[in-house]
Write an enzyme that holds these catalytic residues in place. Structure first.
Site, mmCIF file in Angstrom:
data_model
loop_
_atom_site.group_PDB
_atom_site.id
_atom_site.type_symbol
_atom_site.label_atom_id
_atom_site.label_comp_id
_atom_site.label_asym_id
_atom_site.label_seq_id
_atom_site.Cartn_x
_atom_site.Cartn_y
_atom_site.Cartn_z
ATOM 1 N N HIS A 155 36.528 -56.464 -8.639
ATOM 2 C CA HIS A 155 36.278 -56.714 -10.060
ATOM 3 C C HIS A 155 34.831 -56.447 -10.454
ATOM 4 C CE1 HIS A 155 37.507 -57.958 -13.952
ATOM 5 N NE2 HIS A 155 38.513 -58.719 -13.549
ATOM 6 N N ASP A 166 37.377 -53.216 -14.043
ATOM 7 C CA ASP A 166 37.955 -54.304 -14.822
ATOM 8 C C ASP A 166 39.483 -54.250 -14.788
ATOM 9 O OD1 ASP A 166 35.513 -55.423 -15.594
ATOM 10 O OD2 ASP A 166 35.314 -54.015 -17.269
#
Length: 218
Positions: free
Chosen positions: A191, A195
């Site tokens: 992450h 995204d």
């Protein structure tokens, strides 16, 4: 080997990862695989479901280059070649040899590369380059009847695809219940580098390539 695996898995566990799971109607992909059995006989290659998944993954990475990247320190390096790592279980651990420049190879060439790699795995003939230049990894547990799982990243790569089993299931198509071949995909991503929305878009693109595989035909 166990020490190296332990070190890399520790590195992976320190990354903030998310895993996305999806099911895909792969009826047409399975049909194509079966059709290629006779077409590839002169090539002396027996097509496997994994071959088609690998080809679809490569094409999806080309369309979503942010997933074909390394995270180095605080910098995301988006990479031009798609060097696809493929996990191989061995007697005392796990190896992830690489199909170099997979984005420049046809489906049959990817399949042949996997078999050449498999032969090198058995003979312990892999070079350092073949084990260290991956940009994205695929790991397949379908043969073990695993449906979904959380594959661990192969740092510094930012994504890894887990491939689960294919099974026949009742599916509603145009309001009618029919039996279809359904496969499972699990995408783990870092992450810090990627995204949720673009990761999900990559997985959606990949699923679409497997649902409609006519583009794979040479």
């Amino acid at each position: 080997m166990r020490a190296t695996i332990a070190r890399r898995m520790t590195d992976s566990s320190q990354a903030p990862t998310v895993t996305l799971n999806t099911h895909v109607d792969v009826t047409d992909t399975v049909a194509l695989q079966r059709r290629l059995v006779s077409e590839w006989r002169p090539k002396r290659i027996r097509p496997q479901y994994q071959d088609l998944v690998l080809a679809a993954t490569v094409r999806a990475l080309v369309e979503h280059p942010a997933a074909n990247a390394h995270l180095v320190g605080n910098e995301v390096h988006i990479l031009t070649p798609v060097n696809l790592g493929v996990a191989f279980a061995v007697s005392d651990g796990l190896l992830v040899p690489v199909v170099q420049d997979a984005d420049k190879k046809s489906l049959a060439e990817i399949a042949q590369a996997i078999r050449d790699i498999g032969a090198k795995v058995k003979s312990n003939g892999l070079s350092v380059e073949e084990l260290t230049t991956g940009t994205f990894t695929v790991t397949n547990l379908g043969a073990y009847e695993v449906e979904q799982f959380n594959p661990l990243l192969n740092p510094p790569e930012v994504g890894i695809l887990g491939v689960g089993r294919v099974e026949e299931r009742p599916v509603v198509v145009d309001g009618v219940i029919v039996i279809r071949s359904v496969g499972s995909l699990s995408l783990t991503f870092d992450h810090r580098a990627l995204d949720g929305a673009p990761a999900a878009d990559f997985l959606k693109t990949l699923a679409g390539f497997l649902k409609s595989p006519d583009w794979m035909i040479d």
